[in-house]
Structures are given as C-alpha cells and as structure tokens.
Scaffold this motif. Structure first.
Motif, PDB file in Angstrom:
ATOM      1  N   GLU A 190       0.833  -1.203   0.000  1.00  0.00           N
ATOM      2  CA  GLU A 190       0.000   0.000   0.000  1.00  0.00           C
ATOM      3  C   GLU A 190       0.869   1.256   0.000  1.00  0.00           C
ATOM      4  O   GLU A 190       0.591   2.215  -0.723  1.00  0.00           O
ATOM      5  CB  GLU A 190      -0.923  -0.006   1.210  1.00  0.00           C
ATOM      6  N   LYS A 191       1.918   1.263   0.792  1.00  0.00           N
ATOM      7  CA  LYS A 191       2.810   2.426   0.833  1.00  0.00           C
ATOM      8  C   LYS A 191       3.518   2.615  -0.505  1.00  0.00           C
ATOM      9  O   LYS A 191       3.729   3.739  -0.957  1.00  0.00           O
ATOM     10  CB  LYS A 191       3.811   2.293   1.967  1.00  0.00           C
ATOM     11  N   GLY A 192       3.876   1.501  -1.148  1.00  0.00           N
ATOM     12  CA  GLY A 192       4.476   1.585  -2.470  1.00  0.00           C
ATOM     13  C   GLY A 192       3.509   2.162  -3.488  1.00  0.00           C
ATOM     14  O   GLY A 192       3.880   2.979  -4.339  1.00  0.00           O
ATOM     15  N   LEU A 193       2.240   1.757  -3.407  1.00  0.00           N
ATOM     16  CA  LEU A 193       1.217   2.294  -4.308  1.00  0.00           C
ATOM     17  C   LEU A 193       0.973   3.781  -4.042  1.00  0.00           C
ATOM     18  O   LEU A 193       0.779   4.559  -4.986  1.00  0.00           O
ATOM     19  CB  LEU A 193      -0.078   1.506  -4.172  1.00  0.00           C
ATOM     20  N   ASN A 194       0.995   4.172  -2.774  1.00  0.00           N
ATOM     21  CA  ASN A 194       0.829   5.595  -2.443  1.00  0.00           C
ATOM     22  C   ASN A 194       1.983   6.427  -2.999  1.00  0.00           C
ATOM     23  O   ASN A 194       1.777   7.523  -3.519  1.00  0.00           O
ATOM     24  CB  ASN A 194       0.731   5.787  -0.926  1.00  0.00           C
ATOM     25  N   TYR A 195       3.201   5.894  -2.892  1.00  0.00           N
ATOM     26  CA  TYR A 195       4.361   6.585  -3.456  1.00  0.00           C
ATOM     27  C   TYR A 195       4.212   6.729  -4.972  1.00  0.00           C
ATOM     28  O   TYR A 195       4.445   7.794  -5.530  1.00  0.00           O
ATOM     29  CB  TYR A 195       5.650   5.823  -3.120  1.00  0.00           C
ATOM     30  N   SER A 196       3.804   5.643  -5.613  1.00  0.00           N
ATOM     31  CA  SER A 196       3.655   5.662  -7.067  1.00  0.00           C
ATOM     32  C   SER A 196       2.567   6.643  -7.503  1.00  0.00           C
ATOM     33  O   SER A 196       2.720   7.343  -8.508  1.00  0.00           O
ATOM     34  CB  SER A 196       3.340   4.255  -7.569  1.00  0.00           C
ATOM     35  N   ALA A 197       1.478   6.712  -6.753  1.00  0.00           N
ATOM     36  CA  ALA A 197       0.399   7.653  -7.089  1.00  0.00           C
ATOM     37  C   ALA A 197       0.869   9.098  -6.943  1.00  0.00           C
ATOM     38  O   ALA A 197       0.566   9.948  -7.794  1.00  0.00           O
ATOM     39  CB  ALA A 197      -0.813   7.391  -6.201  1.00  0.00           C
TER      40      ALA A 197
ATOM     41  N   LYS B  22       3.969  10.116  -7.159  1.00  0.00           N
ATOM     42  CA  LYS B  22       4.942  10.327  -8.236  1.00  0.00           C
ATOM     43  C   LYS B  22       4.208  10.626  -9.547  1.00  0.00           C
ATOM     44  O   LYS B  22       4.600  11.519 -10.302  1.00  0.00           O
ATOM     45  CB  LYS B  22       5.820   9.077  -8.369  1.00  0.00           C
ATOM     46  N   GLN B  23       3.117   9.892  -9.806  1.00  0.00           N
ATOM     47  CA  GLN B  23       2.324  10.097 -11.021  1.00  0.00           C
ATOM     48  C   GLN B  23       1.747  11.512 -11.056  1.00  0.00           C
ATOM     49  O   GLN B  23       1.819  12.191 -12.077  1.00  0.00           O
ATOM     50  CB  GLN B  23       1.192   9.059 -11.068  1.00  0.00           C
TER      51      GLN B  23
ATOM     52  N   ASP C 294      10.227   9.065 -17.076  1.00  0.00           N
ATOM     53  CA  ASP C 294       9.927   8.787 -15.670  1.00  0.00           C
ATOM     54  C   ASP C 294       8.489   8.318 -15.495  1.00  0.00           C
ATOM     55  O   ASP C 294       8.202   7.466 -14.647  1.00  0.00           O
ATOM     56  CB  ASP C 294      10.174  10.032 -14.813  1.00  0.00           C
ATOM     57  N   LEU C 295       7.582   8.852 -16.305  1.00  0.00           N
ATOM     58  CA  LEU C 295       6.181   8.438 -16.261  1.00  0.00           C
ATOM     59  C   LEU C 295       6.038   6.970 -16.648  1.00  0.00           C
ATOM     60  O   LEU C 295       5.316   6.212 -15.998  1.00  0.00           O
ATOM     61  CB  LEU C 295       5.365   9.332 -17.196  1.00  0.00           C
ATOM     62  N   ALA C 296       6.749   6.547 -17.692  1.00  0.00           N
ATOM     63  CA  ALA C 296       6.714   5.142 -18.119  1.00  0.00           C
ATOM     64  C   ALA C 296       7.334   4.235 -17.055  1.00  0.00           C
ATOM     65  O   ALA C 296       6.805   3.153 -16.764  1.00  0.00           O
ATOM     66  CB  ALA C 296       7.446   4.982 -19.450  1.00  0.00           C
ATOM     67  N   THR C 297       8.429   4.675 -16.453  1.00  0.00           N
ATOM     68  CA  THR C 297       9.065   3.891 -15.389  1.00  0.00           C
ATOM     69  C   THR C 297       8.128   3.735 -14.202  1.00  0.00           C
ATOM     70  O   THR C 297       8.007   2.646 -13.630  1.00  0.00           O
ATOM     71  CB  THR C 297      10.368   4.576 -14.942  1.00  0.00           C
ATOM     72  N   ASN C 298       7.454   4.819 -13.836  1.00  0.00           N
ATOM     73  CA  ASN C 298       6.521   4.779 -12.720  1.00  0.00           C
ATOM     74  C   ASN C 298       5.339   3.861 -13.031  1.00  0.00           C
ATOM     75  O   ASN C 298       4.845   3.164 -12.147  1.00  0.00           O
ATOM     76  CB  ASN C 298       6.032   6.187 -12.386  1.00  0.00           C
ATOM     77  N   GLN C 299       4.891   3.833 -14.274  1.00  0.00           N
ATOM     78  CA  GLN C 299       3.787   2.961 -14.655  1.00  0.00           C
ATOM     79  C   GLN C 299       4.186   1.491 -14.514  1.00  0.00           C
ATOM     80  O   GLN C 299       3.406   0.667 -14.027  1.00  0.00           O
ATOM     81  CB  GLN C 299       3.354   3.245 -16.088  1.00  0.00           C
ATOM     82  N   ILE C 300       5.399   1.157 -14.898  1.00  0.00           N
ATOM     83  CA  ILE C 300       5.889  -0.214 -14.754  1.00  0.00           C
ATOM     84  C   ILE C 300       5.971  -0.582 -13.272  1.00  0.00           C
ATOM     85  O   ILE C 300       5.578  -1.686 -12.871  1.00  0.00           O
ATOM     86  CB  ILE C 300       7.256  -0.374 -15.449  1.00  0.00           C
TER      87      ILE C 300
ATOM     88  N   LEU D  58       3.537  -3.556  -8.617  1.00  0.00           N
ATOM     89  CA  LEU D  58       2.940  -3.578  -7.283  1.00  0.00           C
ATOM     90  C   LEU D  58       1.514  -4.111  -7.307  1.00  0.00           C
ATOM     91  O   LEU D  58       1.121  -4.899  -6.444  1.00  0.00           O
ATOM     92  CB  LEU D  58       2.958  -2.179  -6.667  1.00  0.00           C
ATOM     93  N   THR D  59       0.728  -3.692  -8.298  1.00  0.00           N
ATOM     94  CA  THR D  59      -0.656  -4.175  -8.373  1.00  0.00           C
ATOM     95  C   THR D  59      -0.698  -5.660  -8.700  1.00  0.00           C
ATOM     96  O   THR D  59      -1.554  -6.378  -8.177  1.00  0.00           O
ATOM     97  CB  THR D  59      -1.483  -3.383  -9.400  1.00  0.00           C
ATOM     98  N   ASP D  60       0.222  -6.145  -9.532  1.00  0.00           N
ATOM     99  CA  ASP D  60       0.297  -7.582  -9.807  1.00  0.00           C
ATOM    100  C   ASP D  60       0.646  -8.354  -8.545  1.00  0.00           C
ATOM    101  O   ASP D  60       0.091  -9.427  -8.282  1.00  0.00           O
ATOM    102  CB  ASP D  60       1.322  -7.884 -10.898  1.00  0.00           C
ATOM    103  N   ARG D  61       1.572  -7.830  -7.762  1.00  0.00           N
ATOM    104  CA  ARG D  61       1.965  -8.508  -6.520  1.00  0.00           C
ATOM    105  C   ARG D  61       0.812  -8.528  -5.529  1.00  0.00           C
ATOM    106  O   ARG D  61       0.576  -9.517  -4.854  1.00  0.00           O
ATOM    107  CB  ARG D  61       3.181  -7.780  -5.913  1.00  0.00           C
ATOM    108  N   MET D  62       0.076  -7.403  -5.450  1.00  0.00           N
ATOM    109  CA  MET D  62      -1.067  -7.357  -4.542  1.00  0.00           C
ATOM    110  C   MET D  62      -2.172  -8.309  -5.011  1.00  0.00           C
ATOM    111  O   MET D  62      -2.794  -8.987  -4.183  1.00  0.00           O
ATOM    112  CB  MET D  62      -1.610  -5.936  -4.416  1.00  0.00           C
ATOM    113  N   ALA D  63      -2.390  -8.398  -6.310  1.00  0.00           N
ATOM    114  CA  ALA D  63      -3.378  -9.346  -6.838  1.00  0.00           C
ATOM    115  C   ALA D  63      -2.968 -10.776  -6.509  1.00  0.00           C
ATOM    116  O   ALA D  63      -3.819 -11.614  -6.172  1.00  0.00           O
ATOM    117  CB  ALA D  63      -3.524  -9.160  -8.347  1.00  0.00           C
ATOM    118  N   GLY D  64      -1.686 -11.073  -6.588  1.00  0.00           N
ATOM    119  CA  GLY D  64      -1.192 -12.393  -6.222  1.00  0.00           C
ATOM    120  C   GLY D  64      -1.440 -12.698  -4.756  1.00  0.00           C
ATOM    121  O   GLY D  64      -1.803 -13.824  -4.391  1.00  0.00           O
TER     122      GLY D  64
END
Length: 129
Positions: A12-19, A21-22, A99-105, A110-116
């Motif tokens: 969740e913290k990783g997703l918050n950072y990514s959001a 950054k976006q 940087d936008l493309a890197t952040n999207q990856i 992270l979302t794939d890992r959370m889905a797993g």
C-alpha cells in the motif's frame, strides 16, 4: 496474530508513493510551457525513511523520552538552479515522459503482486479448491 505479516501495508505504501509520483510528473508535464516553473520530484529517500519510521512504535513511559513522530506527507522536492528553456522553465518533457513510463511499470508490478496476495488468500479461504 499478524495475518498478513505487513506485506499489504508495504504494498500500500508503495502504491501511495507511485500515485504521488504520477501526480507530480503529470503536473510537471502540464506546466512544461509555464514561464519560471521549476520541475518537482518525489524524494524516494524521504518516503523510505517515513516508511521505516512508521514501522517503529514506541511506548513513552517517561515525559523525558523522545517522541516518535512520522509525517504522512512524502517530500516533494523542487529542482532548483536548473533551466532547460529560455523562459526559466526547468521541465524536460522527454525525461518526464520517461519517468512516467518507469513509474507505470513500477505501479503495475505492485498491483500484480497485490493481486497475487489476494489470490493466495482466496485460495486459502476456499480450502485449496
């Protein structure tokens, strides 16, 4: 009993950072033609330090003990003393798009890992069926 072992909180913290950054990158791109606009970036070091501090809990038994405080606002750093355009603007659109493309990856990973994690949890709840 700690059911999730902190992994969901970390994701969740990783997703918050990514959001954040976006949002910061999108703001930079939107202001690419604004005179004297200075590009901003999210400081990963500050976000990481906050995440480590949030993981620590403290029980003050004496008023002389230090308080553990954490901020919920990661550091957004303005890039000073950089100018790519003659109007004083410091936004490099090519770098921002990269940087936008890197952040999207990063976000997708992270979302794939959370889905797993959720799929594993669903499998346990169903009893492996």
């Amino acid at each position: 009993m700690n059911l999730f072992n902190g992994s969901f909180v970390t994701l969740e913290k990783g997703l918050n950072y990514s959001a954040l950054k976006q949002k910061t990158l999108a703001n930079n791109i939107a202001n690419a033609d604004t005179p004297n606009y200075k590009a901003k970036d999210v400081s990963f070091k500050e976000v990481f330090t906050d995440a480590l501090n949030n993981a620590m809990t403290a029980n003050r038994t004496d008023s002389r003990h230090f308080e553990f405080q954490s901020s919920d606002h990661p550091a957004i750093v303005t890039k000073q003393n950089v100018s790519y355009n003659q109007n004083g603007n410091s936004v490099d659109v090519d770098k921002e798009m990269s940087d936008l493309a890197t952040n999207q990856i990063y976000f997708n990973a992270l979302t794939d890992r959370m889905a797993g994690k959720f799929n594993s949890l669903t499998n346990v709840i169903k009893g492996g069926k």
